[in-house]
Design a protein around this motif. Sequence first.
Motif, short mmCIF file in Angstrom:
data_model
loop_
_atom_site.label_atom_id
_atom_site.label_comp_id
_atom_site.label_asym_id
_atom_site.label_seq_id
_atom_site.Cartn_x
_atom_site.Cartn_y
_atom_site.Cartn_z
N ARG A 197 0.81 -1.21 0.00
CA ARG A 197 0.00 0.00 0.00
C ARG A 197 0.85 1.27 0.00
NH1 ARG A 197 -5.46 -0.76 1.16
NH2 ARG A 197 -6.04 -2.91 1.65
N PRO A 233 -4.61 -5.96 -2.43
CA PRO A 233 -5.80 -5.39 -3.08
C PRO A 233 -5.55 -5.14 -4.56
CG PRO A 233 -4.65 -3.71 -1.82
CD PRO A 233 -3.92 -4.99 -1.56
N LEU A 234 -6.10 -5.98 -5.40
CA LEU A 234 -5.84 -5.88 -6.83
C LEU A 234 -6.45 -4.62 -7.44
CD1 LEU A 234 -6.19 -9.56 -8.06
CD2 LEU A 234 -4.17 -8.33 -7.28
N ASN A 235 -7.46 -4.05 -6.78
CA ASN A 235 -7.98 -2.77 -7.30
C ASN A 235 -6.93 -1.68 -7.20
OD1 ASN A 235 -8.34 -3.05 -4.47
ND2 ASN A 235 -9.73 -1.29 -4.45
N HIS A 236 -6.08 -1.72 -6.16
CA HIS A 236 -4.99 -0.75 -6.05
C HIS A 236 -3.96 -0.99 -7.16
CE1 HIS A 236 -5.50 0.81 -1.70
NE2 HIS A 236 -6.64 0.34 -2.14
N LEU A 258 -4.53 -2.14 -10.07
CA LEU A 258 -5.10 -1.65 -11.31
C LEU A 258 -5.01 -0.13 -11.41
CD1 LEU A 258 -8.41 -2.85 -12.94
CD2 LEU A 258 -7.92 -0.43 -12.73
N VAL A 259 -5.52 0.54 -10.37
CA VAL A 259 -5.60 2.00 -10.41
C VAL A 259 -4.22 2.64 -10.44
CG1 VAL A 259 -6.38 4.04 -9.15
CG2 VAL A 259 -7.87 2.05 -9.33
N LYS A 260 -3.25 2.03 -9.71
CA LYS A 260 -1.92 2.62 -9.61
C LYS A 260 -0.91 2.00 -10.59
CE LYS A 260 -0.45 3.45 -5.37
NZ LYS A 260 -0.12 3.22 -3.93
N ASN A 261 -1.39 1.14 -11.49
CA ASN A 261 -0.50 0.50 -12.46
C ASN A 261 0.68 -0.20 -11.79
OD1 ASN A 261 -1.56 1.16 -15.26
ND2 ASN A 261 -1.52 3.20 -14.34
#
Length: 322
Positions: free
Chosen positions: A224, A246-249, A251-254
């Motif tokens: 994180r 957290p895979l959403n992080h 994705l959003v943060k490349n």
Amino acid sequence: MSQMIRAAFISALGQDPVIRDVPPPVARPDQVLLRMGAAALNFADLLKAKGQYQEPADPPFVPGLEGAGTVLSAPAGSGLVAGTRVVVSAPGTMSQVMAVDPGAVQAIPDAMTLEQAAGFQVAYGTSHLALAGRGALQAGQTLVVLGAAGGVGLTAVQIGAAMGARVIGIARGADKVNVVRQAGASDVIDSATCPDLRAALRDLGSADVVYDPVGAEPGEAAFRALRPGGRFLVIGFAGGRPPVLPLNHALVKNIAIHGFYWGGYRGLDPQALRDSIDALFDLFRAGRLDPVAGATLPLDDLAQGYVMLRERRSIGKVVITL
């Protein structure tokens, strides 16, 4: 060779090793016969003894995944001759004599002792190939190393610093913090007194690359703290479980998540392994790497080495003399 030799054995899964006198192995015509001088313990040895390693073995088996010794005999065309000092990467290194394929050995620098060489390949090789390859670490970037006082952690600190990165090490206790700082870390966080690792890393400017041999909560916290475009290197799970990321992080943060298993490169890209070790030997010759042995024990005390590793009482590698 007719005299008996000494070797360690895991007789049953879940048990510590025992030492036995056994006949020496007989090398095939295409194998190298080695007189082993030292071998190193890895966290993988603990997993293998419990039947939890990704490359399991049925007992009884000789433990050890890496070591160093002297060539007794070698096949023609192998480039090896009797008396050559080598590192070996193969199962069964906790034996005074072993027979291996020529591709499993590599000559070592003249100034490197067998004790230094015994624990060099897996730890330094893991860190070098992971950081220079999948991690794409560049000079001036920030590298966070979890478990920085451990066998692979210290090598990641040294190699990261040698590559020109700013290194932040995470270790537990004042003694380990000092060792990590001496290894080249610019900043060291004592996890024993740090209530919020994620916040502490962000206060230090966050990270471009995280090197994680620990997993669990520390891995999650360090993930994180990655900057956009960061790389997270999954090295191992000494903390007892993989980190929940957290895979959403990602994705959003490349953010790129890379699993790295050094032993898997024997099949994936064996030349990359050899090239990496050659590059590391060059760094050693240049005085830019200083292998640290957490403890050096005789073969009779191998079980004590397992306890030290299990209880995380070692700084650097535990090396067994043979």
